[in-house]
Design an enzyme around this catalytic site. Structure first.
Site: not given
Length: 396
Positions: A200, A247
């Site tokens: 990511e 997240d």
């Protein structure tokens, strides 16, 4: 992840797919039944498994784990070992890709996504829609030695706890359905999958090509794969009922906004569960009068539409997947420790981390319609700390 992103544009799926998505979402919202207060009171806690020094779930992730490094491989094995030893009825697969990065000097860096899923017995993959819980397990290349506790070790541990907490309840539900002849009814073909995403983080500076390595590869591959003819869902991408991305979770007093009108109903379901758990005094963190979800009272027409946050959901969103983005990003931006060396285990608010694990367990149990099948006493007996035996490292 990057803030701000772009205007929300160019993300419409073809007309037929849009219609199908609307029908499925309408069915989900109308058939969605709340779990009882009794179930909320009985939800299991992670206990010592979230200890930052030797907790069986969280501690092994609190290390530098840049994609393509030994730390990344160790954490990937930790995640896979947990599923293999604790959740043997889940199916594990790995999706591999390689890419050059701005710091790799022309070398191809490997990226490995771990996907774990569990479907009702006897079903075909193309006929099962799946709640999909997602977090990335890699950490930033710089600053050197960066841990990334909120970003995203804690979200990974939260998902692991959720998987473990609902596993036996799904078994009981499906056994009960089999006994009563309900197992193969079309409306009951709902499974769950988890994606631990690699790559990511940007290696140098966030761009379209230096970020989201694993997510871009997986979304492209799943969009191209086609299920057999007459399947309910065209592809693995279409099989995602809701893509829930976790997240930057683990800082005290988070603020979670709602970003997408078509999934605002799911945001409100999660927010309502948080409120109910707080009213039942089942959460340990924060002011009892403060909600983590400021958009609970808003309609889908009232949530802000001018900004998006770039994260692992973007390649899926662009292909028409319905997304619920759960990220701590209030009016003041991301948590203060974001992308600093202070984003380590010592700066986690463990009460908040534990509460997130309880909240997502409640959300998954409600989504999977596990009311009457949750049994916290059995889950506590299956403690990872007591039962875990390491297996050999994966050959990547």
């Amino acid at each position: 992840m990057m803030l701000p992103l772009l205007l929300h544009r160019g993300l419409l799926r073809p007309l037929l797919s849009t219609w199908l998505a609307f029908v499925l979402l309408f069915s989900a919202t109308t058939a969605y039944e709340s779990v009882s207060d009794e179930t909320l009171r009985s939800l299991p806690r992670p206990g010592k498994d979230f200890d930052i020094h030797d907790g069986a779930l969280l501690a092994p992730i609190l290390v530098p784990r840049v994609s393509g490094t030994a730390g990344s491989t160790a954490v990937l094995n930790h995640l896979a070992d947990f599923i293999r030893t604790t959740l043997p009825d889940w199916t594990i697969q790995f999706q591999n890709s390689t890419s050059k990065t701005p710091v790799s000097k022309g070398k191809e860096i490997p990226f490995v996504n771990l996907i774990a899923s569990r479907d009702p017995p006897g079903t075909s993959p193309g006929d099962v829609g799946r709640l999909t819980l997602v977090a990335h397990y890699d950490s930033k290349y710089e600053p050197q030695g960066f841990i990334g506790a909120i970003d995203s070790a804690a979200p990974c541990a939260i998902i692991m706890h959720t998987m473990r907490s609902i596993d036996s309840a799904m078994t009981k539900k499906w056994e009960d359905m089999r006994a009563t002849g309900q197992l193969n009814q079309l409306e009951e073909q709902q499974g769950i999958q988890v994606i631990f995403m690699d790559g990511e983080e940007a290696f140098k500076e966030w761009t379209a090509s230096d970020s989201l390595y694993g997510a871009r590869s997986l979304a492209e591959q799943w969009d191209a794969e086609v299920h057999p003819a007459m399947s309910v869902y065209r592809s693995p991408l279409d099989s995602i009922s809701l893509f829930v991305l976790l997240d930057l979770l683990g800082a005290k007093e988070p603020t979670i906004q709602s970003f997408f009108p078509t999934t605002h109903w799911a945001y409100k379901k999660l927010a309502t569960l948080e409120r109910r758990l707080r009213e039942l005094k089942q959460l340990q963190s924060s002011d009892p009068g403060r909600s983590w979800f400021p958009h609970l009272a808003k309609s889908e027409h009232e949530i802000p539409l001018y900004m998006r946050i770039e994260d692992d959901h973007i390649p899926f969103l662009r292909r028409g997947v319905e997304v619920l983005h759960i990220i701590d990003a209030g009016d003041r931006g991301f948590p203060k420790v974001w992308h600093t060396m202070q984003d380590d285990g010592e700066h986690l608010d463990l009460d908040t981390v534990e509460d997130w694990s309880v909240l997502f367990t409640a959300f998954a149990a409600e989504w999977m319609e596990l009311e009457g099948f949750m049994d916290a006493s059995q889950i506590h007996k299956r403690s990872v700390t007591d039962a875990w035996h390491k297996t050999e490292f994966l050959q990547l």
